[in-house]
Every structure is written in C-alpha cells, then in structure tokens.
Scaffold this motif. Sequence first.
Motif, PDB file in Angstrom:
ATOM      1  N   CYS A  46      57.104  26.603 104.002  1.00  0.00           N
ATOM      2  CA  CYS A  46      56.717  27.536 102.945  1.00  0.00           C
ATOM      3  C   CYS A  46      56.967  28.983 103.316  1.00  0.00           C
ATOM      4  O   CYS A  46      57.028  29.325 104.496  1.00  0.00           O
ATOM      5  N   GLN A  47      57.048  29.804 102.272  1.00  0.00           N
ATOM      6  CA  GLN A  47      57.206  31.249 102.442  1.00  0.00           C
ATOM      7  C   GLN A  47      56.157  31.942 101.589  1.00  0.00           C
ATOM      8  O   GLN A  47      55.958  31.585 100.426  1.00  0.00           O
ATOM      9  N   GLN A  48      55.480  32.896 102.183  1.00  0.00           N
ATOM     10  CA  GLN A  48      54.510  33.701 101.440  1.00  0.00           C
ATOM     11  C   GLN A  48      55.078  35.100 101.277  1.00  0.00           C
ATOM     12  O   GLN A  48      55.473  35.732 102.258  1.00  0.00           O
ATOM     13  N   ASN A  49      55.141  35.574 100.053  1.00  0.00           N
ATOM     14  CA  ASN A  49      55.605  36.932  99.789  1.00  0.00           C
ATOM     15  C   ASN A  49      54.397  37.845  99.673  1.00  0.00           C
ATOM     16  O   ASN A  49      53.442  37.533  98.971  1.00  0.00           O
ATOM     17  N   TYR A  50      54.446  38.944 100.355  1.00  0.00           N
ATOM     18  CA  TYR A  50      53.392  39.946 100.253  1.00  0.00           C
ATOM     19  C   TYR A  50      53.849  41.040  99.313  1.00  0.00           C
ATOM     20  O   TYR A  50      55.028  41.372  99.258  1.00  0.00           O
ATOM     21  N   SER A  51      52.919  41.607  98.598  1.00  0.00           N
ATOM     22  CA  SER A  51      53.265  42.745  97.747  1.00  0.00           C
ATOM     23  C   SER A  51      53.147  44.033  98.556  1.00  0.00           C
ATOM     24  O   SER A  51      52.782  44.013  99.725  1.00  0.00           O
TER      25      SER A  51
END
Length: 95
Positions: free
Chosen positions: A31-36
């Motif tokens: 998985c990949q988590q994108n941060y704002s």
Amino acid sequence: MKINFDSKRELKELYQVGNVIENYGMVFLVCQQNYSSGKPKKYFLISLETGIVATGMYNSLDDLRKAAEDERDRLVKAKLIVDCKLGDAEDEDTE
C-alpha cells in the motif's frame, strides 16, 4: 476464489503498490499512503487476514522491500469480489 502463485518474479518486482504477496501462508497488500500539505508518500504492508498494518511506514518501495522481503515471497494473483449487500434480506447467506 481462485488464487495463483508466481514464484518466478524477482523480489523487487513483487513490492509494487497494489500487489498481493504471500509468505508462510500469510497474505499482504502493498500500500501507499498519500499525505496532504506536501508531505512525502509512505509505503507499507497490510495483512489481508487481519486488516492491520503489518510493517512500519517507509519513504520508498525499495526501503519497504529491504525491510520486509523474504526469499519465500510469492506474488498472488487473486480475484476479489466485494458484496455491498451485507445485511440485506436478499443476502445469499441468509437463504
């Protein structure tokens, strides 16, 4: 569910976002988590048996691979069916 295992791929190829990897009978999703706000992406594995994050959060797929890889890792090709009627009176399991 039909599952096919591919043990001929190199470990680097296995650790790509969206791939499902099996090791010792346990199955993980890459998985990949994108941060704002301009924060960097993070990469991790989720156990598909428990739904729990199974590794730390890493800044790159290569870092994740180095921390988690094992020579017994295999790519899993599976077809997932999601039934959104859970709890519906017409649910197959209630018949």
